[in-house]
Structure formats: C-alpha cells, structure tokens
Design a protein around this motif. Structure first.
Motif, PDB file in Angstrom:
ATOM      1  N   ILE A 109    -116.345 -36.011  73.467  1.00 40.35           N
ATOM      2  CA  ILE A 109    -115.274 -37.262  73.031  1.00 40.35           C
ATOM      3  C   ILE A 109    -114.100 -36.566  72.221  1.00 40.35           C
ATOM      4  O   ILE A 109    -114.745 -36.054  71.172  1.00 40.35           O
ATOM      5  N   TRP A 110    -112.893 -37.210  71.983  1.00 39.78           N
ATOM      6  CA  TRP A 110    -111.969 -36.465  71.169  1.00 39.78           C
ATOM      7  C   TRP A 110    -111.214 -37.883  70.639  1.00 39.78           C
ATOM      8  O   TRP A 110    -110.851 -38.784  71.589  1.00 39.78           O
ATOM      9  N   LYS A 111    -110.667 -37.805  69.491  1.00 31.09           N
ATOM     10  CA  LYS A 111    -109.720 -38.800  68.864  1.00 31.09           C
ATOM     11  C   LYS A 111    -108.571 -38.397  68.353  1.00 31.09           C
ATOM     12  O   LYS A 111    -108.517 -37.432  67.906  1.00 31.09           O
ATOM     13  N   GLN A 112    -107.616 -39.102  68.616  1.00 32.31           N
ATOM     14  CA  GLN A 112    -106.306 -38.940  68.200  1.00 32.31           C
ATOM     15  C   GLN A 112    -105.872 -40.139  67.168  1.00 32.31           C
ATOM     16  O   GLN A 112    -106.111 -41.286  67.514  1.00 32.31           O
ATOM     17  N   GLU A 113    -105.122 -39.557  66.037  1.00 33.18           N
ATOM     18  CA  GLU A 113    -104.694 -40.676  65.316  1.00 33.18           C
ATOM     19  C   GLU A 113    -103.395 -41.076  65.638  1.00 33.18           C
ATOM     20  O   GLU A 113    -102.496 -40.362  65.915  1.00 33.18           O
ATOM     21  N   VAL A 114    -102.937 -42.161  65.537  1.00 36.29           N
ATOM     22  CA  VAL A 114    -101.645 -42.894  65.870  1.00 36.29           C
ATOM     23  C   VAL A 114    -101.055 -43.566  64.573  1.00 36.29           C
ATOM     24  O   VAL A 114    -101.771 -44.403  64.038  1.00 36.29           O
ATOM     25  N   TYR A 115    -100.013 -43.107  64.198  1.00 34.03           N
ATOM     26  CA  TYR A 115     -99.478 -43.615  62.821  1.00 34.03           C
ATOM     27  C   TYR A 115     -98.501 -44.639  63.140  1.00 34.03           C
ATOM     28  O   TYR A 115     -97.653 -44.481  64.292  1.00 34.03           O
ATOM     29  N   ALA A 116     -97.890 -45.389  62.144  1.00 36.07           N
ATOM     30  CA  ALA A 116     -96.885 -46.548  62.128  1.00 36.07           C
ATOM     31  C   ALA A 116     -95.771 -45.996  62.809  1.00 36.07           C
ATOM     32  O   ALA A 116     -94.897 -46.542  63.685  1.00 36.07           O
ATOM     33  N   ASP A 117     -95.193 -44.906  62.298  1.00 34.47           N
ATOM     34  CA  ASP A 117     -94.063 -44.291  62.904  1.00 34.47           C
ATOM     35  C   ASP A 117     -94.133 -43.612  64.330  1.00 34.47           C
ATOM     36  O   ASP A 117     -93.011 -42.812  64.923  1.00 34.47           O
ATOM     37  N   GLY A 118     -95.361 -43.537  65.000  1.00 35.22           N
ATOM     38  CA  GLY A 118     -95.496 -43.078  66.209  1.00 35.22           C
ATOM     39  C   GLY A 118     -95.940 -41.637  66.367  1.00 35.22           C
ATOM     40  O   GLY A 118     -96.269 -41.300  67.362  1.00 35.22           O
ATOM     41  N   PHE A 119     -96.033 -41.051  65.289  1.00 37.90           N
ATOM     42  CA  PHE A 119     -96.591 -39.598  64.998  1.00 37.90           C
ATOM     43  C   PHE A 119     -98.273 -39.736  65.516  1.00 37.90           C
ATOM     44  O   PHE A 119     -98.943 -40.679  65.261  1.00 37.90           O
ATOM     45  N   THR A 120     -98.551 -38.783  66.281  1.00 42.33           N
ATOM     46  CA  THR A 120     -99.897 -38.714  66.637  1.00 42.33           C
ATOM     47  C   THR A 120    -100.491 -37.397  66.364  1.00 42.33           C
ATOM     48  O   THR A 120     -99.814 -36.259  66.253  1.00 42.33           O
ATOM     49  N   ARG A 121    -101.831 -37.157  66.257  1.00 43.05           N
ATOM     50  CA  ARG A 121    -102.324 -36.109  65.691  1.00 43.05           C
ATOM     51  C   ARG A 121    -103.869 -35.991  66.273  1.00 43.05           C
ATOM     52  O   ARG A 121    -104.536 -36.906  65.907  1.00 43.05           O
ATOM     53  N   TRP A 122    -104.255 -35.084  66.871  1.00 37.07           N
ATOM     54  CA  TRP A 122    -105.882 -34.972  67.333  1.00 37.07           C
ATOM     55  C   TRP A 122    -106.481 -34.383  65.942  1.00 37.07           C
ATOM     56  O   TRP A 122    -106.122 -33.761  65.467  1.00 37.07           O
ATOM     57  N   ASP A 176     -96.317 -38.946  55.083  1.00 37.53           N
ATOM     58  CA  ASP A 176     -95.171 -38.835  55.935  1.00 37.53           C
ATOM     59  C   ASP A 176     -94.980 -39.925  57.119  1.00 37.53           C
ATOM     60  O   ASP A 176     -93.777 -40.231  57.540  1.00 37.53           O
ATOM     61  N   HIS A 177     -96.201 -40.276  57.400  1.00 40.65           N
ATOM     62  CA  HIS A 177     -96.142 -41.313  58.533  1.00 40.65           C
ATOM     63  C   HIS A 177     -96.515 -42.712  58.528  1.00 40.65           C
ATOM     64  O   HIS A 177     -96.734 -43.474  59.690  1.00 40.65           O
ATOM     65  N   GLY A 178     -96.836 -43.343  57.418  1.00 40.81           N
ATOM     66  CA  GLY A 178     -97.350 -44.606  57.070  1.00 40.81           C
ATOM     67  C   GLY A 178     -98.563 -44.810  57.512  1.00 40.81           C
ATOM     68  O   GLY A 178     -99.579 -43.808  57.510  1.00 40.81           O
ATOM     69  N   GLU A 179     -99.066 -46.055  57.840  1.00 43.18           N
ATOM     70  CA  GLU A 179    -100.301 -46.636  58.155  1.00 43.18           C
ATOM     71  C   GLU A 179    -100.847 -45.889  59.383  1.00 43.18           C
ATOM     72  O   GLU A 179    -100.257 -45.953  60.374  1.00 43.18           O
ATOM     73  N   LEU A 180    -102.151 -45.656  59.393  1.00 42.02           N
ATOM     74  CA  LEU A 180    -102.778 -45.443  60.682  1.00 42.02           C
ATOM     75  C   LEU A 180    -102.874 -46.814  61.396  1.00 42.02           C
ATOM     76  O   LEU A 180    -103.423 -47.686  60.958  1.00 42.02           O
ATOM     77  N   ILE A 181    -102.268 -47.040  62.696  1.00 43.14           N
ATOM     78  CA  ILE A 181    -102.453 -47.730  63.558  1.00 43.14           C
ATOM     79  C   ILE A 181    -103.661 -47.928  64.479  1.00 43.14           C
ATOM     80  O   ILE A 181    -104.071 -49.114  64.664  1.00 43.14           O
TER      81      ILE A 181
END
Lengths: 93, 157
Positions: free
Chosen positions: B126-139, B45-50
């Motif tokens: 420590i926590w990581k959040q994914e940021v995708y090409a369309d701006g979607f973010t997810r912990w 849904d959100h494209g490449e992980l940037i």
C-alpha cells in the motif's frame, strides 16, 4: 519433429507487469505486457524494465518484484503468463 | 485463532462493526485497537495537507493482511483479528487503517496489535501520496528507505 519450447532458442514467454504507487508515476503506465526469452529470471526482467521505462531506472534497485502475489528474488525464474508487480517501498498505515 | 476479517475499502471504516466482530469471538476478556488517522499538517511551501491518496495492489494486499492475521494468531493466544485499510482519498481526521484484536487477557491483545500495525507498515503493498492545497503531490517514503528523492512529482513549476 516439431520443436518444443525448451529446445527452441527463439522461444519467448509473455509476462504482465503491474505498476503501483510511485512506480506507476515513474513508468507512466498502469501495466504492460513484455516478452522475454525462455529461461528469463526476475533479474533479466529488471534489465528489460530499466531499458523500456527510462523514468524507472534510478528507482528500480529500491523496488522489489512480486511474481504471482509473492515477493520473488532476482534468481526467480519467470514462466509464461506470470503476473509481475513492481513493489516500491511501501507506505501504508 | 478462527476469526479473521481483513479488507481494503474506499469507504469510511465502520469501527463499531469491527469491534463487535472481535469482541463476540471466543471468550474474550480484552479488546485492543489501533487506529491510524490522516494527520493535519502543513508544508511551508505548499500549504495545508488536504488529503492522502492511498494506492494498493489489492489482491496482494488482501493476501498479506490475511497472512499477518494468521501469523499474529500463531504468536499470541488471540480470539480474533480484524484488519481494515482504506484506499483512495482519506482527508485529515479520517481513519486510514483500523485494527482490532481480542484475546482472553490484555497482554496478548496489546502486543499483537502493536506488532500488526508495525509489520503492516513494513510489508503490505500500500502506498500513500500527500496532496497539498496548492496541488503539489508527493509519495510518502518510509524513513529508512533509499527510494530516490528525484522522482518527478506533479509540482507546478
């Protein structure tokens, strides 16, 4: 005679609460200062946090609390000036 | 074990420097390393992980990294441990965590290195959040964890 904190039912302590990772997004703040009655524990702080930050409420049971850099159980007593941090499930590496 | 180096950094990790640090310690016959790297991924849904964005409770994370190194030194005959974790933005292909362990013989170095990364992932704040090409973010949530799914992500609606 002046009443000291222990005998005064209105005595309060102040703690700083820090929010990290997903907890920061849910609370929508980085940190806050809260006042609690003398004799409060981590459990009482959990209750206050759930009230003050409704966004956190559902996620709070899965989070641990650190008091002065040490993970603390619900019975842990809080003291004036404590630094408390909400520790959501970690995802380093 | 006398030689420990731990750090959190928002710069790329200098692996050569860390390797030299553990290799020079004591009479080492083995150096084991683990490197965690941001995986190239895409979401339907959100494209490449940037990038990944790492957040940490810095004071506690440093303390826990140091504790892990000490505990490893008690369990295995190690000469040195280096543990460095990135914070901030880490794009695909870049290193997010680097571990080096040295010991007299290989078994201790291999086992300690494995234990260090496994335990780090379970305990260090420590926590990581994914940021995708369309701006979607997810912990990112650990697989075994009950953290609720319905947290507000900054998804464009």
């Amino acid at each position: 005679m002046m009443s000291n904190g222990k005998n005064n039912p209105d005595a309060r302590i102040r703690v700083t609460v820090l929010f990290f990772g997903p907890a920061r997004d849910l609370a929508r703040v980085n940190s806050t200062q809260l006042q609690l009655p003398l004799g409060s524990t981590v459990q009482s702080l959990r209750g206050l946090l759930a009230e003050r930050f409704t966004g956190l409420d559902a996620a709070l049971p899965a989070m641990r609390l650190a008091v002065n850099l040490q993970i603390a159980g619900n019975e842990h007593p809080l003291s004036e000036g404590d630094e408390v941090a909400l520790i959501p499930p970690v995802s380093g590496g | 074990m006398k030689f420990i180096r731990v750090d959190l950094t928002d710069h790329p990790i200098d692996a050569a420097d860390l390797r030299r640090f553990v290799q020079d310690a004591g009479e080492s016959g083995a150096v084991a390393a683990f490197e965690g790297v941001t995986r190239r991924e895409s979401d339907k849904d959100h494209g490449e992980l940037i990038r990944l964005e790492y957040d940490a409770y810095p004071e506690m994370a440093r303390k826990e990294l140091n504790d892990l190194a000490i505990r490893a030194g008690r369990q295995w005959p190690l000469n040195a441990v280096a543990l460095v974790h990135r914070v901030g933005l880490v794009p695909p292909g870049e290193t997010s965590v680097m571990i080096f362990v040295s010991s007299g013989h290989r078994a201790a170095a291999f086992e300690a290195c494995r234990w260090l990364i496994d335990t780090l992932k379970q305990t260090v704040p420590i926590w990581k959040q994914e940021v995708y090409a369309d701006g979607f973010t997810r912990w990112v949530r650990p697989a075994s964890d009950p953290f609720p799914r319905n947290q507000p992500a900054e998804a464009p609606s």
